[in-house]
Design an enzyme around this catalytic site. Structure first.
Site, short mmCIF file in Angstrom:
data_model
loop_
_atom_site.label_atom_id
_atom_site.label_comp_id
_atom_site.label_asym_id
_atom_site.label_seq_id
_atom_site.Cartn_x
_atom_site.Cartn_y
_atom_site.Cartn_z
N HIS A 109 0.80 -1.23 0.00
CA HIS A 109 0.00 0.00 0.00
C HIS A 109 0.83 1.28 0.00
O HIS A 109 0.28 2.37 -0.06
CB HIS A 109 -0.97 0.02 1.19
CG HIS A 109 -0.30 0.37 2.49
ND1 HIS A 109 0.50 -0.52 3.18
CD2 HIS A 109 -0.29 1.51 3.21
CE1 HIS A 109 0.95 0.07 4.27
NE2 HIS A 109 0.50 1.31 4.31
C1 UD1 Z 1 -2.42 5.70 5.80
C2 UD1 Z 1 -1.14 6.20 6.48
C3 UD1 Z 1 -0.06 5.13 6.35
C4 UD1 Z 1 -0.54 3.80 6.89
C5 UD1 Z 1 -1.83 3.44 6.15
C6 UD1 Z 1 -2.40 2.14 6.65
C7 UD1 Z 1 -0.55 8.58 6.45
C8 UD1 Z 1 0.30 9.58 5.80
N1 UD1 Z 1 -0.62 7.39 5.82
O1 UD1 Z 1 -2.15 5.55 4.43
O2 UD1 Z 1 1.06 5.54 7.11
O3 UD1 Z 1 0.44 2.83 6.67
O4 UD1 Z 1 -2.78 4.48 6.38
O5 UD1 Z 1 -3.57 1.83 5.97
O6 UD1 Z 1 -1.13 8.85 7.47
N2 UD1 Z 1 -9.77 4.87 2.01
C9 UD1 Z 1 -10.87 4.08 2.10
N3 UD1 Z 1 -11.38 3.83 3.35
C10 UD1 Z 1 -10.83 4.34 4.47
C11 UD1 Z 1 -9.71 5.15 4.36
C12 UD1 Z 1 -9.16 5.41 3.12
O7 UD1 Z 1 -11.39 3.60 1.11
O8 UD1 Z 1 -11.36 4.06 5.55
C13 UD1 Z 1 -9.20 5.15 0.67
C14 UD1 Z 1 -9.38 6.59 0.27
O9 UD1 Z 1 -9.84 6.62 -1.02
C15 UD1 Z 1 -8.02 7.20 0.35
C16 UD1 Z 1 -7.09 5.98 0.18
O10 UD1 Z 1 -7.82 4.87 0.71
O11 UD1 Z 1 -7.83 8.15 -0.63
C17 UD1 Z 1 -5.82 6.14 0.94
O12 UD1 Z 1 -6.08 6.46 2.31
P1 UD1 Z 1 -5.18 7.50 3.13
O13 UD1 Z 1 -5.71 7.62 4.50
O14 UD1 Z 1 -4.99 8.71 2.31
O15 UD1 Z 1 -3.78 6.84 3.17
P2 UD1 Z 1 -3.32 5.35 3.36
O16 UD1 Z 1 -2.69 4.91 2.10
O17 UD1 Z 1 -4.41 4.50 3.93
#
Ligand code: UD1
Length: 391
Positions: free
Chosen positions: A224
């Site tokens: 991820h």
């Molecule tokens: C975040 C953390 C990362 C951690 C990871 C674990 C930061 C900078 N990044 O990254 O350190 O390793 O979480 O998962 O804080 N989304 C969903 N459902 C959710 C949350 C997110 O579908 O509940 C989707 C959204 O479209 C979002 C994408 O996942 O744009 C990425 O989520 P985001 O919170 O931006 O970063 P992670 O890659 O999850």
């Protein structure tokens, strides 16, 4: 009676009020043992705040249920967004919560955007901050988490570290020795606590990996990190290497939403034994990790969990902030070159996995040590609550 009431009032007044913060999935196994331990101590009033950085059932709610984490007192519901937008929303929304509750301490874990945002809001209000998992450094400033780690550690008053290297990093950055405590690893507290329950998970049968008591050989994959999944070419290259491994053993791949979005755009074709499934809960995942022949990952926490379980791990990154998993554990930093990934995986499948031992203090008692430190050295000082507006 009057006397008892007075005593009760005095006692209630003296309780250490701690606001504990969770935001994203990896925070949850870290906060679970801390909340459990704090609740055992009547001298502490633990409050849980969820920033809502992660909000899905699969990335958040199921973890609360399975790990018995109390329902958060407050959910800031910040949701997804750019780094600046997400960090700013947490900063803005947590401030009134801190002012309302006037805690003695804010405790943050890990390195996600919520970790730095809440720490910054708290110190600006004169509230002490404890950072659990302090001092880890990848020395790669292109990683958003590295920036969050450095900044959070610069602000925190209590620096709870999982390994010796972290102490040296913090000292080099000028943090005072007396604020650093080597306490072990709260993520491993959760692993030890939940492993017996996780082993009863039906996931092995559900995925056709288990017949009776016998597990077949299989690998687990997670990906991820933006550096691995945000470019379609990079993702396709990595999955090409995984395809070769999948031609030898089934590879179970619970796909993170970030990765899922890229896969949906890219239309990459993969081997049928590469089993892409939606994100799974903590217990199912821990069960799979504990039974896997091989784990391939770019996660930080999974490097630690495989070391604690003695399961061979290949980290598909150029650096790691958790070097102890390499110097002592079962982890190998293999990078992202497909040929190297395939060769290392084949070596493990041939029975040449790297042996490891469990690092000091990764014994299931880190949360106890942290709470002990906080009770023996409660936040004091001129800055305490001095700048909090009175409500
Ligand atoms: C975040 C953390 C990362 C951690 C990871 C674990 C930061 C900078 N990044 O990254 O350190 O390793 O979480 O998962 O804080 N989304 C969903 N459902 C959710 C949350 C997110 O579908 O509940 C989707 C959204 O479209 C979002 C994408 O996942 O744009 C990425 O989520 P985001 O919170 O931006 O970063 P992670 O890659 O999850």
């Amino acid at each position: 009676m009057v006397c008892q009431e007075f005593e009760l009032e005095k006692f209630t007044h003296m309780r250490l009020k701690i606001i504990n913060i969770v935001g994203a999935r990896p925070n949850l196994p870290k906060i679970a043992p801390l909340m459990r331990e704090m609740q055992r101590h009547p001298e502490i009033e633990p409050i849980l705040v969820h920033t809502g950085q992660h909000y899905d059932e699969a990335l958040s709610d199921i973890f609360f249920r399975q790990m018995g984490i109390p329902t958060p007192h407050v959910n800031l519901e910040v949701g997804s967004g750019s780094h600046a937008a997400q960090t700013a929303e947490v900063l803005k929304r947590v401030e009134p919560v801190l002012i309302e509750h006037q805690p003695d301490l804010v405790l943050v874990v890990g390195d996600v955007n919520s970790t730095i945002a809440v720490s910054l809001a708290a110190v600006k209000l004169g509230i002490s901050v404890a950072h659990v998992e302090a001092g880890l450094r990848s020395f790669d400033r292109s990683m958003p988490e590295e920036i969050n780690r450095i900044l959070t550690d610069a602000l925190a008053d209590y620096l709870f570290v999982t390994e010796e290297d972290a102490i040296q990093h913090l000292l080099k950055e000028g943090r005072p020795r007396e604020s650093i405590y080597l306490v072990g690893n709260v993520m491993i507290d959760s692993l030890r606590h939940f492993l017996p329950i996780a082993q009863k998970s039906p996931i092995g049968e559900d995925l056709g990996l288990k017949n009776g008591a016998d597990w077949q050989r299989f690998a687990v994959l997670t990906l991820h990190r933006p550096s691995n999944v945000d470019s379609t070419e990079k993702l396709a290259e990595l999955l090409g290497a995984i395809d070769s491994i999948a031609s030898e053993v089934p590879v179970v791949f619970p796909v993170h939403p970030r990765t899922q979005q890229r896969l949906a755009q890219a239309g990459i074709k993969t081997h049928p034994q590469l089993r892409m499934i939606p994100p799974i809960g903590y217990l199912d995942f821990l069960c799979l990790l504990s039974k896997a022949t091989l784990v391939l990952t770019d996660s930080g926490g999974i490097q630690e969990e495989t070391t604690a379980l003695g399961v061979p791990c290949l980290t598909l990154r150029e650096n790691t902030e958790r070097p102890i998993t390499i110097s002592e554990g079962t982890n190998q930093l293999i990078g992202t070159d497909p040929a190297k990934i395939i060769a290392a995986a084949q070596s493990i499948l041939a029975g040449n996995g790297k042996p490891g031992r469990i690092p000091p203090f990764w014994d299931g008692h880190a949360a106890e040590r942290i709470v002990d430190v906080l009770l023996k050295n409660p936040p004091v000082g001129p800055h305490r609550k001095s700048t909090l507006p009175v409500t």
